[in-house]
Scaffold this active site. Structure first.
Site, PDB file in Angstrom:
ATOM      1  N   HIS A 129       0.833  -1.204   0.000  1.00 35.06           N
ATOM      2  CA  HIS A 129       0.000   0.000   0.000  1.00 35.06           C
ATOM      3  C   HIS A 129       0.866   1.251   0.000  1.00 35.06           C
ATOM      4  CE1 HIS A 129       1.230  -0.400   4.156  1.00 35.06           C
ATOM      5  NE2 HIS A 129       0.865   0.864   4.370  1.00 35.06           N
ATOM      6  N   ASP A 131       0.677   4.873   2.109  1.00 31.69           N
ATOM      7  CA  ASP A 131      -0.044   5.309   3.307  1.00 31.69           C
ATOM      8  C   ASP A 131      -1.119   6.359   2.994  1.00 31.69           C
ATOM      9  OD1 ASP A 131       1.227   3.653   5.139  1.00 31.69           O
ATOM     10  OD2 ASP A 131       2.904   5.050   5.371  1.00 31.69           O
ATOM     11  N   HIS A 284       4.694   0.069  -0.051  1.00 29.75           N
ATOM     12  CA  HIS A 284       5.522  -0.662   0.903  1.00 29.75           C
ATOM     13  C   HIS A 284       4.726  -1.791   1.555  1.00 29.75           C
ATOM     14  CE1 HIS A 284       3.639   2.499   3.350  1.00 29.75           C
ATOM     15  NE2 HIS A 284       3.772   1.691   4.390  1.00 29.75           N
ATOM     16  N   ARG A 299       5.539   5.708  14.073  1.00 31.12           N
ATOM     17  CA  ARG A 299       5.360   6.267  12.724  1.00 31.12           C
ATOM     18  C   ARG A 299       4.743   7.655  12.766  1.00 31.12           C
ATOM     19  NH1 ARG A 299       1.348   3.607   8.362  1.00 31.12           N
ATOM     20  NH2 ARG A 299       0.130   5.524   8.563  1.00 31.12           N
TER      21      ARG A 299
HETATM   22  C1  SIN Z   1       3.506   0.579   7.670  1.00 31.16           C
HETATM   23  O1  SIN Z   1       2.906   0.044   6.732  1.00 31.16           O
HETATM   24  O2  SIN Z   1       3.417   1.780   7.893  1.00 31.16           O
HETATM   25  C2  SIN Z   1       4.373  -0.261   8.601  1.00 31.16           C
HETATM   26  C3  SIN Z   1       5.570  -0.801   7.911  1.00 31.16           C
HETATM   27  C4  SIN Z   1       6.384  -1.662   8.837  1.00 31.16           C
HETATM   28  O3  SIN Z   1       5.994  -1.889   9.978  1.00 31.16           O
HETATM   29  O4  SIN Z   1       7.437  -2.146   8.416  1.00 31.16           O
END
Ligand code: SIN
Length: 308
Positions: A129, A131, A284, A299
């Protein structure tokens, strides 16, 4: 979910190191990875004030490499928030249950249970996805700071969506050019809820915050002008204006093409890494780690433009 092995991790490129230059600049290096994206920044301490010149170097590296990895950052949540804010306003995640206490700008990404309850979003990144692509103004970029890393697994994979667009076969380019697709946060929520304890039932207010939106299938990066595919298996549900079966088939082809190995950099985390990626250029995925091992990340998410 645990994905594969670490075979796709990349070594560092030796040649393209960029040295710290003029006076007033901190002595840090930007080293490009030998991969389809990504660079690491060595010798910079983000807990110290950052000059305009150094900020400009970082900004440029982010645009050029799409992922920048700041090594060995012993920063506080306040410092992560302040640095993130230099790139734009921050977005608050709809799952307010997983905000860091006193810091709503920080989403805890973690598989840890405390007294049987999740302390963070344990399955963030389970599907590919970008974000907040389900918001009218999706994210410019996200910063993930390693707090606790598992001894095994826990990698994050990034796919270069500029390359995905540029290498897309002509007939698929023609099929999607000028089209919009629907993105919705709820697309796979029930499926995720069935698998794990990380997905609370949403309140009507939360559901109202994530109403479906239409986004261009191909977007133009507002700062570089490069075009990128902008669909993902997590949030994109259909291509507007196409019959359902045609839309499903086309999306399946786009998803498969986007995440071909030649578009991917796999990040194996080191202690105190702060990873900053460009959601306008990349998808990602979190590869997952054994359930018995703890992984805790903080995050921040920066708001971007309306995709065009
Ligand atoms: C995310 O998708 O923001 C998390 C990525 C991760 O935990 O590596």
């Amino acid at each position: 979910m645990t994905i594969g092995t670490r075979t796709a991790s990349f070594t560092l490129a030796v040649a393209p190191a960029v040295s710290a230059a003029a006076s007033g600049s901190a002595a840090f290096e930007i080293r490009r990875f030998d991969a389809p994206l990504g660079a690491e920044i060595i010798g910079l301490d983000l807990s110290e004030p950052l000059s305009a010149e150094d900020f400009a170097r970082i900004h440029r590296a982010h645009l050029d490499y799409h992922v920048v990895v700041f090594r060995d950052q012993r920063i506080t949540p306040e410092q992560q928030i302040a640095f993130s804010r230099r790139f734009g306003p921050l977005q608050i995640h709809v799952l307010h249950q997983f905000q860091l206490a006193g810091h709503p700008e920080i989403l805890i990404v973690s598989n840890v249970l405390k007294d049987g309850k999740p302390i963070g979003l344990g399955d963030a990144g389970h599907f590919w996805h970008s974000d907040l692509s389900y918001k009218e103004k999706p994210s410019l970029g996200s910063l993930l700071h390693a707090q606790e890393l598992p001894a095994e697994g826990g990698d994050t994979l990034f796919a270069n969506m500029h390359l995905a667009w540029e290498t897309l076969p002509g007939h698929l380019k023609t099929a999607v050019e000028g089209r919009n697709a629907e993105h919705t946060y709820l697309a796979r929520y029930a499926e995720l809820q069935q698998r794990s304890p990380w997905r609370p039932n949403l309140t009507p207010e939360q559901i109202a915050q994530v109403a479906p939106v239409l986004q261009p299938v191909v977007r133009t990066h507002p700062e570089t002008g490069r075009r990128a595919l902008f669909v993902s298996e997590h949030f994109t549900t259909r291509i507007a204006g196409l019959p359902e079966d045609e839309s499903r088939d086309l999306l399946a082809q786009l998803f498969a093409h986007s995440v071909k190995p030649e578009h991917i950099y796999r990040h194996a985390w080191q202690e105190h890494d702060l990873v900053f990626w460009d959601n306008r250029s990349l998808l990602h995925l979190a590869a997952g780690c054994p359930e018995s091992l703890r992984r805790v990340m903080y995050r921040t998410t920066i708001e971007g433009d309306l995709p065009g």
